[in-house]
Design a protein around this motif. Structure first.
Motif, mmCIF file in Angstrom:
data_model
loop_
_atom_site.group_PDB
_atom_site.id
_atom_site.type_symbol
_atom_site.label_atom_id
_atom_site.label_comp_id
_atom_site.label_asym_id
_atom_site.label_seq_id
_atom_site.Cartn_x
_atom_site.Cartn_y
_atom_site.Cartn_z
ATOM 1 N N ILE A 1 1.136 -54.233 15.766
ATOM 2 C CA ILE A 1 2.181 -54.361 15.310
ATOM 3 C C ILE A 1 1.950 -56.402 15.189
ATOM 4 O O ILE A 1 2.514 -57.016 14.360
ATOM 5 C CB ILE A 1 3.373 -55.240 16.815
ATOM 6 N N ALA A 2 1.052 -57.066 16.506
ATOM 7 C CA ALA A 2 0.752 -58.442 16.141
ATOM 8 C C ALA A 2 -0.362 -58.436 14.161
ATOM 9 O O ALA A 2 0.218 -59.430 14.370
ATOM 10 C CB ALA A 2 -0.482 -57.953 16.849
ATOM 11 N N GLU A 3 -0.333 -57.386 13.940
ATOM 12 C CA GLU A 3 -0.921 -57.651 12.887
ATOM 13 C C GLU A 3 0.554 -57.583 10.926
ATOM 14 O O GLU A 3 -0.041 -58.161 10.381
ATOM 15 C CB GLU A 3 -2.033 -55.824 12.586
ATOM 16 N N LEU A 4 1.061 -56.702 11.435
ATOM 17 C CA LEU A 4 2.333 -56.319 10.820
ATOM 18 C C LEU A 4 2.791 -58.227 10.936
ATOM 19 O O LEU A 4 2.999 -58.574 9.724
ATOM 20 C CB LEU A 4 3.252 -55.309 11.411
ATOM 21 N N VAL A 5 2.779 -58.235 12.139
ATOM 22 C CA VAL A 5 4.076 -59.780 11.888
ATOM 23 C C VAL A 5 2.817 -60.278 11.856
ATOM 24 O O VAL A 5 3.469 -61.909 10.762
ATOM 25 C CB VAL A 5 4.319 -60.029 13.430
ATOM 26 N N GLY A 6 1.812 -60.710 11.897
ATOM 27 C CA GLY A 6 0.882 -62.199 11.459
ATOM 28 C C GLY A 6 1.845 -63.029 12.414
ATOM 29 O O GLY A 6 1.757 -62.861 14.121
ATOM 30 N N PRO A 7 0.967 -64.898 12.416
ATOM 31 C CA PRO A 7 1.719 -66.033 12.597
ATOM 32 C C PRO A 7 3.181 -66.096 13.144
ATOM 33 O O PRO A 7 2.706 -67.379 13.989
ATOM 34 C CB PRO A 7 0.561 -66.455 12.313
ATOM 35 N N GLY A 8 3.619 -65.715 12.131
ATOM 36 C CA GLY A 8 4.542 -66.415 11.919
ATOM 37 C C GLY A 8 5.794 -65.251 12.577
ATOM 38 O O GLY A 8 6.348 -65.013 13.653
ATOM 39 N N SER A 9 6.668 -64.827 11.182
ATOM 40 C CA SER A 9 7.713 -63.483 11.325
ATOM 41 C C SER A 9 7.793 -63.106 10.546
ATOM 42 O O SER A 9 7.378 -63.139 9.311
ATOM 43 C CB SER A 9 9.292 -64.516 10.888
ATOM 44 N N ALA A 10 8.827 -61.645 10.518
ATOM 45 C CA ALA A 10 8.596 -60.639 9.560
ATOM 46 C C ALA A 10 9.896 -59.879 9.557
ATOM 47 O O ALA A 10 10.212 -59.736 10.531
ATOM 48 C CB ALA A 10 7.365 -59.663 9.755
ATOM 49 N N ALA A 11 10.435 -60.124 8.583
ATOM 50 C CA ALA A 11 11.665 -59.743 8.255
ATOM 51 C C ALA A 11 11.391 -58.069 7.041
ATOM 52 O O ALA A 11 10.415 -57.826 6.509
ATOM 53 C CB ALA A 11 12.549 -60.431 8.033
ATOM 54 N N ALA A 12 11.895 -57.529 7.601
ATOM 55 C CA ALA A 12 12.445 -56.400 6.261
ATOM 56 C C ALA A 12 14.230 -55.874 6.694
ATOM 57 O O ALA A 12 14.588 -55.868 7.731
ATOM 58 C CB ALA A 12 12.127 -55.196 6.858
#
Length: 377
Positions: free
Chosen positions: A197-208
């Motif tokens: 999950i940390a890798e998927l989201v990265g240091p900012g935000s992630a949306a789908a």
């Protein structure tokens, strides 16, 4: 304010707007007292992270003398943004420049502490839940609190959010459900416990999103990630489905069915959470929301113009707070100050609210939203 006695100012609500207002008033030598229903500064979780924009929130912090400190505390890397489809394919990826300062992220709790610590000791009176406001419109007003306290003041500033009690002195309007609901959930110690999950989201935000459902994940400080599961559902969907908010496994099973055609990687944002899901139906005030001028009462932030959560709420609240405090500092009477403040705040908030009216639906859109590059809360 030199020609008349200093006004007695009561700010209701110790959120970012109320505290910013009190801080800027104090910088201009004007006393204000903030009343908050919480029992103390650490009574509850302050919520996730927010981005403070150069063209509103940061203006207020500069006026408050706190912008440099904000930049030291902020997470500039939090400006990174990933937009994905339901298969987890990245469609859009914003990576901030090294010195990008347009809208760095800061946890709500850290921002609150920054503002609280800047105020004179005793400015905030905790454990004061406003019950009613009485007294003539021309003032003075009496504030009656549920703890039995009554205080008298010349200016009441409603910074008390979506379900504002101060608003009732000006307007009978109440927020309406947008048809879109958030379910908030948390992931702790993500670099060790939730590496995928940390890798998927990265240091900012992630949306789908796929048009009917959405997920929005956001890095917080302290190795935490918050996820908002976004659905177009009735406001009471949990109880209507025979569930309770505490029934984590029941809600999870319902969500897995609802998101069954999403990629396994994205479904981890629904299933691998630490702790409960928190129901957050999205409400908004009708547009436009205006009121008859009142010489002793006004509103800032969500109390004045509650909108869907698309990155402007706290920013507008802090800009409102800044402009109101400066109006009080630069006018001879409270009445004149309120008129001057509302003459710019009401048109601005109406324009923004019209842009965002119904925009809770945009959070579910499979199209790349305009705010993928500008606003993302």
């Amino acid at each position: 304010m030199s020609t008349t006695p200093a006004p007695r100012i009561a700010v209701i609500g110790a959120g970012p707007g109320g505290l910013t207002c009190a801080r800027i008033l104090q910088k201009h030598g004007i006393t204000a007292t903030v009343y908050d229903r919480d029992t103390g500064p650490d009574a509850r979780d302050q919520g996730g992270t927010l981005d403070l924009h150069a063209d509103n929130g940061q203006i207020a912090l500069r006026e408050a003398g706190l912008l440099g400190e904000f930049f030291r505390l902020a997470r500039h890397e939090g400006q990174e943004m990933r937009q994905m489809d339901r298969a987890g394919t990245i469609l859009f990826h914003h990576i901030p420049e090294q010195d990008e300062r347009f809208k760095p992220e800061i946890d709500r709790g850290r921002l609150r502490d920054l503002l609280l610590n800047s105020l004179q000791p005793g400015t905030v009176r905790w454990d004061h839940t406003l019950q009613t406001i009485s007294g003539p419109a021309a003032g003075p007003r009496q504030l009656h609190f549920t703890n039995g306290t009554t205080i008298e003041c010349d200016l009441v500033i409603g910074a008390d959010g979506a379900w504002s009690k101060v608003r009732r002195a000006l307007s009978q309007v109440t927020p309406r459900y947008s048809g879109v609901s958030f379910l908030e959930t948390w992931f702790h110690d993500v670099s060790i416990q939730h590496r995928d999950i940390a890798e998927l989201v990265g240091p900012g935000s992630a949306a789908a999103a796929d048009g009917d459902r959405g997920l929005f994940a956001q890095r917080n400080s302290g190795d935490h990630i918050r996820v908002y599961i976004i659905q177009r559902v009735p406001a009471d969907w949990i109880t209507a489905g025979g569930l309770t908010p505490q029934d984590t496994s029941g809600i999870r099973a319902h969500l897995l069915e609802h998101y069954r055609d999403w990629s396994p990687r994205l479904r981890k944002l629904i299933t691998d959470n630490d702790g409960l899901y928190v129901d957050r139906p999205i409400f908004a005030l009708p547009v436009p929301h205006t009121w008859e001028h009142n010489p002793t009462v006004t509103l800032i932030g969500d109390a004045a113009h509650l909108m869907p959560p698309l990155g402007v709420g706290v920013n507008l609240a802090m800009l409102d707070a800044c402009e109101l405090a400066l109006a009080v500092a630069h006018h001879n009477t409270v009445d004149q100050a309120i008129r001057a403040y509302e003459s710019t705040m009401l048109p601005r908030s109406t324009e923004t609210a019209q842009l965002l009216d119904g925009a809770a639906d945009d959070l579910l859109s499979a199209e790349l939203p305009d705010f993928a590059t500008t606003d993302h809360h």
